[in-house]
Design a protein around this motif. Structure first.
Motif, PDB file in Angstrom:
ATOM      1  N   PRO A  74      -8.819  -6.743 -14.031  1.00  0.00           N
ATOM      2  CA  PRO A  74      -7.249  -5.787 -14.859  1.00  0.00           C
ATOM      3  C   PRO A  74      -6.211  -7.539 -14.401  1.00  0.00           C
ATOM      4  O   PRO A  74      -6.443  -7.729 -13.139  1.00  0.00           O
ATOM      5  CB  PRO A  74      -6.726  -4.687 -14.680  1.00  0.00           C
ATOM      6  N   PRO A  75      -5.049  -7.945 -14.826  1.00  0.00           N
ATOM      7  CA  PRO A  75      -4.227  -8.367 -14.585  1.00  0.00           C
ATOM      8  C   PRO A  75      -3.084  -8.105 -13.222  1.00  0.00           C
ATOM      9  O   PRO A  75      -2.998  -6.829 -13.391  1.00  0.00           O
ATOM     10  CB  PRO A  75      -3.362  -8.634 -15.195  1.00  0.00           C
ATOM     11  N   LEU A  76      -2.732  -9.319 -12.963  1.00  0.00           N
ATOM     12  CA  LEU A  76      -1.724  -8.428 -11.032  1.00  0.00           C
ATOM     13  C   LEU A  76      -0.220  -8.403 -11.830  1.00  0.00           C
ATOM     14  O   LEU A  76       0.106  -8.960 -12.478  1.00  0.00           O
ATOM     15  CB  LEU A  76      -2.471  -9.316 -10.304  1.00  0.00           C
ATOM     16  N   PRO A  77       0.013  -7.271 -11.691  1.00  0.00           N
ATOM     17  CA  PRO A  77       1.200  -7.621 -11.574  1.00  0.00           C
ATOM     18  C   PRO A  77       2.473  -8.464 -11.270  1.00  0.00           C
ATOM     19  O   PRO A  77       2.157  -9.078 -10.169  1.00  0.00           O
ATOM     20  CB  PRO A  77       2.268  -6.051 -11.198  1.00  0.00           C
ATOM     21  N   HIS A  78       3.343  -9.176 -11.812  1.00  0.00           N
ATOM     22  CA  HIS A  78       4.192 -10.177 -11.313  1.00  0.00           C
ATOM     23  C   HIS A  78       5.663 -10.583 -11.610  1.00  0.00           C
ATOM     24  O   HIS A  78       5.751  -9.816 -12.776  1.00  0.00           O
ATOM     25  CB  HIS A  78       3.317 -11.479 -11.444  1.00  0.00           C
ATOM     26  N   GLY A  79       6.177 -10.325 -11.134  1.00  0.00           N
ATOM     27  CA  GLY A  79       7.852 -10.290 -11.193  1.00  0.00           C
ATOM     28  C   GLY A  79       7.946  -8.957 -11.694  1.00  0.00           C
ATOM     29  O   GLY A  79       9.668  -8.749 -11.708  1.00  0.00           O
ATOM     30  N   VAL A  80       7.560  -7.773 -11.329  1.00  0.00           N
ATOM     31  CA  VAL A  80       8.592  -6.480 -11.147  1.00  0.00           C
ATOM     32  C   VAL A  80       8.729  -6.041  -9.610  1.00  0.00           C
ATOM     33  O   VAL A  80       7.462  -6.819  -8.649  1.00  0.00           O
ATOM     34  CB  VAL A  80       7.244  -5.477 -11.537  1.00  0.00           C
ATOM     35  N   SER A  81       9.902  -5.928  -9.881  1.00  0.00           N
ATOM     36  CA  SER A  81      10.169  -4.568  -7.547  1.00  0.00           C
ATOM     37  C   SER A  81      10.614  -3.742  -8.159  1.00  0.00           C
ATOM     38  O   SER A  81      11.083  -3.449  -9.220  1.00  0.00           O
ATOM     39  CB  SER A  81      11.464  -6.104  -7.524  1.00  0.00           C
ATOM     40  N   VAL A  82      10.645  -2.833  -7.754  1.00  0.00           N
ATOM     41  CA  VAL A  82      10.781  -1.900  -8.332  1.00  0.00           C
ATOM     42  C   VAL A  82      11.164  -0.545  -6.358  1.00  0.00           C
ATOM     43  O   VAL A  82      10.638  -1.244  -5.116  1.00  0.00           O
ATOM     44  CB  VAL A  82       9.471  -0.327  -8.035  1.00  0.00           C
ATOM     45  N   PRO A  83      12.641  -0.336  -7.041  1.00  0.00           N
ATOM     46  CA  PRO A  83      13.537  -0.298  -5.943  1.00  0.00           C
ATOM     47  C   PRO A  83      12.038   0.943  -4.644  1.00  0.00           C
ATOM     48  O   PRO A  83      11.519   2.085  -5.540  1.00  0.00           O
ATOM     49  CB  PRO A  83      14.224   1.124  -6.322  1.00  0.00           C
ATOM     50  N   PRO A  84      12.260   0.697  -3.559  1.00  0.00           N
ATOM     51  CA  PRO A  84      11.224   2.299  -2.689  1.00  0.00           C
ATOM     52  C   PRO A  84      11.523   3.355  -3.365  1.00  0.00           C
ATOM     53  O   PRO A  84      11.257   4.191  -3.311  1.00  0.00           O
ATOM     54  CB  PRO A  84      12.139   2.020  -1.573  1.00  0.00           C
ATOM     55  N   ALA A  85      13.220   4.088  -3.399  1.00  0.00           N
ATOM     56  CA  ALA A  85      13.440   5.926  -3.859  1.00  0.00           C
ATOM     57  C   ALA A  85      12.279   6.216  -5.062  1.00  0.00           C
ATOM     58  O   ALA A  85      12.045   6.797  -4.912  1.00  0.00           O
ATOM     59  CB  ALA A  85      15.154   5.778  -3.784  1.00  0.00           C
ATOM     60  N   SER A  86      12.772   5.193  -6.327  1.00  0.00           N
ATOM     61  CA  SER A  86      11.739   5.079  -7.324  1.00  0.00           C
ATOM     62  C   SER A  86      10.136   5.198  -7.113  1.00  0.00           C
ATOM     63  O   SER A  86       9.916   5.511  -7.613  1.00  0.00           O
ATOM     64  CB  SER A  86      12.021   4.475  -8.552  1.00  0.00           C
ATOM     65  N   ALA A  87       9.983   4.121  -6.023  1.00  0.00           N
ATOM     66  CA  ALA A  87       8.561   4.896  -5.883  1.00  0.00           C
ATOM     67  C   ALA A  87       8.038   5.788  -5.498  1.00  0.00           C
ATOM     68  O   ALA A  87       7.502   6.281  -5.404  1.00  0.00           O
ATOM     69  CB  ALA A  87       8.043   3.370  -4.794  1.00  0.00           C
ATOM     70  N   ARG A  88       8.769   5.939  -4.438  1.00  0.00           N
ATOM     71  CA  ARG A  88       8.712   7.728  -3.753  1.00  0.00           C
ATOM     72  C   ARG A  88       8.484   8.684  -4.645  1.00  0.00           C
ATOM     73  O   ARG A  88       8.012   9.580  -4.615  1.00  0.00           O
ATOM     74  CB  ARG A  88       9.763   8.146  -2.737  1.00  0.00           C
ATOM     75  N   LEU A  89      10.102   7.835  -6.222  1.00  0.00           N
ATOM     76  CA  LEU A  89       9.897   8.959  -6.500  1.00  0.00           C
ATOM     77  C   LEU A  89       8.571   9.540  -7.901  1.00  0.00           C
ATOM     78  O   LEU A  89       7.699  10.737  -7.868  1.00  0.00           O
ATOM     79  CB  LEU A  89      11.153   9.106  -7.045  1.00  0.00           C
ATOM     80  N   LEU A  90       7.961   8.023  -8.316  1.00  0.00           N
ATOM     81  CA  LEU A  90       6.932   8.694  -9.025  1.00  0.00           C
ATOM     82  C   LEU A  90       5.767   8.839  -8.056  1.00  0.00           C
ATOM     83  O   LEU A  90       4.843   9.718  -8.906  1.00  0.00           O
ATOM     84  CB  LEU A  90       6.508   6.866  -9.732  1.00  0.00           C
ATOM     85  N   ASP A  91       5.574   8.932  -6.605  1.00  0.00           N
ATOM     86  CA  ASP A  91       4.819   9.092  -6.337  1.00  0.00           C
ATOM     87  C   ASP A  91       4.454  10.416  -5.925  1.00  0.00           C
ATOM     88  O   ASP A  91       3.642  11.078  -5.587  1.00  0.00           O
ATOM     89  CB  ASP A  91       4.505   8.757  -4.567  1.00  0.00           C
ATOM     90  N   ALA A  92       5.834  10.914  -5.975  1.00  0.00           N
ATOM     91  CA  ALA A  92       5.541  12.505  -5.812  1.00  0.00           C
ATOM     92  C   ALA A  92       5.025  13.134  -7.141  1.00  0.00           C
ATOM     93  O   ALA A  92       5.093  14.690  -6.998  1.00  0.00           O
ATOM     94  CB  ALA A  92       7.069  12.948  -5.967  1.00  0.00           C
ATOM     95  N   LEU A  93       5.244  13.054  -7.756  1.00  0.00           N
ATOM     96  CA  LEU A  93       5.144  12.862  -9.545  1.00  0.00           C
ATOM     97  C   LEU A  93       3.745  13.213 -10.003  1.00  0.00           C
ATOM     98  O   LEU A  93       2.745  12.474  -9.715  1.00  0.00           O
ATOM     99  CB  LEU A  93       5.854  12.777 -11.044  1.00  0.00           C
ATOM    100  N   PRO A  94       2.804  14.482 -10.289  1.00  0.00           N
ATOM    101  CA  PRO A  94       1.545  14.684  -9.782  1.00  0.00           C
ATOM    102  C   PRO A  94       1.258  13.640 -11.600  1.00  0.00           C
ATOM    103  O   PRO A  94      -0.539  13.378 -11.758  1.00  0.00           O
ATOM    104  CB  PRO A  94       1.406  16.639 -10.480  1.00  0.00           C
ATOM    105  N   ASP A  95       1.273  13.362 -12.789  1.00  0.00           N
ATOM    106  CA  ASP A  95       1.129  12.843 -13.855  1.00  0.00           C
ATOM    107  C   ASP A  95       1.314  11.881 -13.337  1.00  0.00           C
ATOM    108  O   ASP A  95       0.360  10.932 -13.882  1.00  0.00           O
ATOM    109  CB  ASP A  95       2.242  13.336 -14.958  1.00  0.00           C
ATOM    110  N   TYR A  96       1.793  11.013 -11.885  1.00  0.00           N
ATOM    111  CA  TYR A  96       2.004   9.304 -11.920  1.00  0.00           C
ATOM    112  C   TYR A  96       1.535   9.414 -10.567  1.00  0.00           C
ATOM    113  O   TYR A  96       0.108   7.892 -10.172  1.00  0.00           O
ATOM    114  CB  TYR A  96       2.982   8.915 -11.258  1.00  0.00           C
ATOM    115  N   GLY A  97       1.642   9.788  -9.720  1.00  0.00           N
ATOM    116  CA  GLY A  97       1.092   9.337  -7.826  1.00  0.00           C
ATOM    117  C   GLY A  97      -0.015  10.578  -7.491  1.00  0.00           C
ATOM    118  O   GLY A  97      -0.928   9.952  -6.997  1.00  0.00           O
TER     119      GLY A  97
END
Length: 73
Positions: free
Chosen positions: A49-72
């Motif tokens: 799979p290609p590695l993501p490049h040029g994408v930055s995710v704010p830490p708060a958004s990353a924690r939010l997605l990590d807490a959702l069962p469908d995503y993280g």
């Protein structure tokens, strides 16, 4: 314009041509089959799979997605 009459029963006859007709063409194809043998199929490797490049995710958004069962998790 020419009106071609087609017999009502069965299939219509194949149109004639200068090369001998459909049966001649089928015979020519059958004789050529050994000359067009397909090469052995090489096993395909899975694509990485290609590695993501040029994408930055704010830490708060990353924690939010990590807490959702469908995503993280």
């Amino acid at each position: 314009m020419t009106n071609l009459k087609v017999p009502s029963s069965g299939s219509a006859p194949a149109p004639s041509d200068d090369g001998g007709g459909l049966e001649s063409l089928r015979g020519d194809c059958a004789r050529m089959v050994p000359h067009w043998a397909a090469p052995e199929r090489a096993p395909s490797r899975p694509a990485s799979p290609p590695l993501p490049h040029g994408v930055s995710v704010p830490p708060a958004s990353a924690r939010l997605l990590d807490a959702l069962p469908d995503y993280g998790g």
